[in-house]
Design an enzyme around this catalytic site. Sequence first.
Site, PDB file in Angstrom:
ATOM      1  N   TRP A 199      -4.670  39.581  62.899  1.00 34.59           N
ATOM      2  CA  TRP A 199      -6.109  39.599  63.205  1.00 34.59           C
ATOM      3  C   TRP A 199      -6.371  38.613  64.345  1.00 34.59           C
ATOM      4  CZ3 TRP A 199     -10.127  36.262  60.301  1.00 34.59           C
ATOM      5  CH2 TRP A 199     -11.426  36.615  60.691  1.00 34.59           C
ATOM      6  N   ASP A 218      -3.998  36.407  53.030  1.00 34.78           N
ATOM      7  CA  ASP A 218      -5.326  36.854  53.434  1.00 34.78           C
ATOM      8  C   ASP A 218      -5.536  38.251  52.852  1.00 34.78           C
ATOM      9  OD1 ASP A 218      -7.711  37.459  54.619  1.00 34.78           O
ATOM     10  OD2 ASP A 218      -7.063  37.088  56.689  1.00 34.78           O
ATOM     11  N   LYS A 234     -15.972  43.773  53.086  1.00 36.26           N
ATOM     12  CA  LYS A 234     -15.686  45.203  53.231  1.00 36.26           C
ATOM     13  C   LYS A 234     -15.860  45.933  51.912  1.00 36.26           C
ATOM     14  CE  LYS A 234     -13.692  43.205  56.812  1.00 36.26           C
ATOM     15  NZ  LYS A 234     -13.841  43.301  58.236  1.00 36.26           N
TER      16      LYS A 234
HETATM   17  N1  KET Z   1      -9.221  38.414  57.382  1.00 39.52           N
HETATM   18  C1  KET Z   1      -8.932  39.568  57.989  1.00 39.52           C
HETATM   19  C2  KET Z   1      -7.539  40.066  57.974  1.00 39.52           C
HETATM   20  C3  KET Z   1      -9.968  40.284  58.601  1.00 39.52           C
HETATM   21  O1  KET Z   1      -9.660  41.436  59.164  1.00 39.52           O
HETATM   22  C4  KET Z   1     -11.284  39.787  58.610  1.00 39.52           C
HETATM   23  C5  KET Z   1     -12.355  40.492  59.322  1.00 39.52           C
HETATM   24  C6  KET Z   1     -11.517  38.583  57.940  1.00 39.52           C
HETATM   25  C7  KET Z   1     -10.460  37.909  57.351  1.00 39.52           C
HETATM   26  C8  KET Z   1     -12.883  37.968  57.877  1.00 39.52           C
HETATM   27  O2  KET Z   1     -13.597  38.401  56.773  1.00 39.52           O
HETATM   28  P1  KET Z   1     -15.125  37.935  56.579  1.00 39.52           P
HETATM   29  O3  KET Z   1     -15.354  38.075  55.118  1.00 39.52           O
HETATM   30  O4  KET Z   1     -15.949  38.820  57.406  1.00 39.52           O
HETATM   31  O5  KET Z   1     -15.208  36.517  57.030  1.00 39.52           O
HETATM   32  N2  KET Z   1     -12.100  41.359  60.211  1.00 39.52           N
HETATM   33  C9  KET Z   1     -13.029  42.242  60.939  1.00 39.52           C
HETATM   34  C10 KET Z   1     -14.268  41.601  61.431  1.00 39.52           C
HETATM   35  C11 KET Z   1     -14.099  40.427  62.313  1.00 39.52           C
HETATM   36  O6  KET Z   1     -13.307  40.437  63.260  1.00 39.52           O
HETATM   37  O7  KET Z   1     -14.802  39.422  62.052  1.00 39.52           O
HETATM   38  C12 KET Z   1     -12.251  42.921  62.065  1.00 39.52           C
HETATM   39  O8  KET Z   1     -11.053  42.641  62.241  1.00 39.52           O
HETATM   40  O9  KET Z   1     -12.817  43.774  62.745  1.00 39.52           O
END
Ligand code: KET
Length: 393
Positions: A123, A204, A239
């Site tokens: 990511w 993660d 998600k």
């Molecule tokens: N870990 C991973 C692997 C991930 O893809 C995301 C978010 C997060 C953590 C963050 O989760 P949050 O609960 O929103 O803090 N990914 C998507 C959104 C972003 O980039 O913020 C994405 O990869 O599109």
Amino acid sequence: YAGDPILGLMDAYQADPRPQKVSLSIGLYFDEACRLPVLGAVRQAEEALLREIGPRPYLPMHGLADFRAGVQRMVFGADHEAVKAGRIATLQTLGGSGALRVGADFLHRYFPASAIWVSDPTWDNHRVLFEAAGLQVHTYPYYDAATGGLRFDAMLECLQGLPRQSVVLLHASCHNPTGVDLSAAQWDALIPVLRERELIPFVDMAYQGFGDGLDEDAFAVRALADAGLQFFVANSFSKNFSFYGERCGGLSVVCRDRQDADTVLGQLQAGVRRIYSTPPTHGARVVAKVLGDARLLASWTQETAGMRIRIRAMREQLHAALHETFRGERDFGYLLSQRGMFSYTGLNESQVDRLREQHAVYLVRSGRLCISGLNNANVEAVAAAMAEVIRSA
Ligand code: KET
């Protein structure tokens, strides 16, 4: 600021006036009607909370008790020995990102000599997030561009050579950005290496429920806990609750015993107090209600299955359309074997740019495509646009 590689594309998409535009960049789950769903279980929990509006005190630094217990049941399974033994320190966090950052701060403070290794690729935000906490970030081999699979032997060999107490970031399932996961047998081969080398796993888990199921996707976490390892897990409700803006996540640190877990929780609290003091109430109450009510839990579990099934159907449709267009002269099997929200298309930056500029189809520049932005109304057009940029390359 040059802008964020993922969030910047969301802004550009919103500003794009072309009516046929398709957002396949940021990891958001859209339903067939191209809306962010409000899950039924979430709506019911929220309506119930509205009927009993009460005071809104500061939560404790570690968050709402029922939320934290719900996180442990969801991530580890209600009957897991580590849950029952009270040897997991769990904190309510600001999304999965907040969990990663609070965990990173803790690691940097107590293991100042440790660097972190992340998969190549990972990511986009992992590197900057860990660097911001003061950790040095390195990569281990992961994705094999030649086969669309995993470089598992190279990954193991790299991890075998790391200094003791190095931190290793692992994706529990639905790897972002590649969609390529370790098999159960590969996890079973990896775990002894992590243990023997005394590495510190940081898992993660942002997509629990989007791969094979809520329990199935937590296989790696539970296998690590079963093997007696001490490790970190960041989980997110963004998600699987379609709860992005509520910023709900959890950080769990699996410890040797209850006493260690209490000590770790105390130090995590100190970390939180230094950053944002205490987490917010509303989203945590909703999540706690859904996870704590058998009827709502069953309904939410069904809804996560619905999202997963729709994503799979879209994988199949995009694959079928491309397969048909190229009549087998190119292999798109990766669309079917990769799991979760994303596929790694192998399209290069100029092809991705062309997709956006000429066809209003938005992918991340790495070639990552968010499958859940596809629906019956746009999948054929997306396949045609992909075919055009592949052919013109
Ligand atoms: N870990 C991973 C692997 C991930 O893809 C995301 C978010 C997060 C953590 C963050 O989760 P949050 O609960 O929103 O803090 N990914 C998507 C959104 C972003 O980039 O913020 C994405 O990869 O599109």
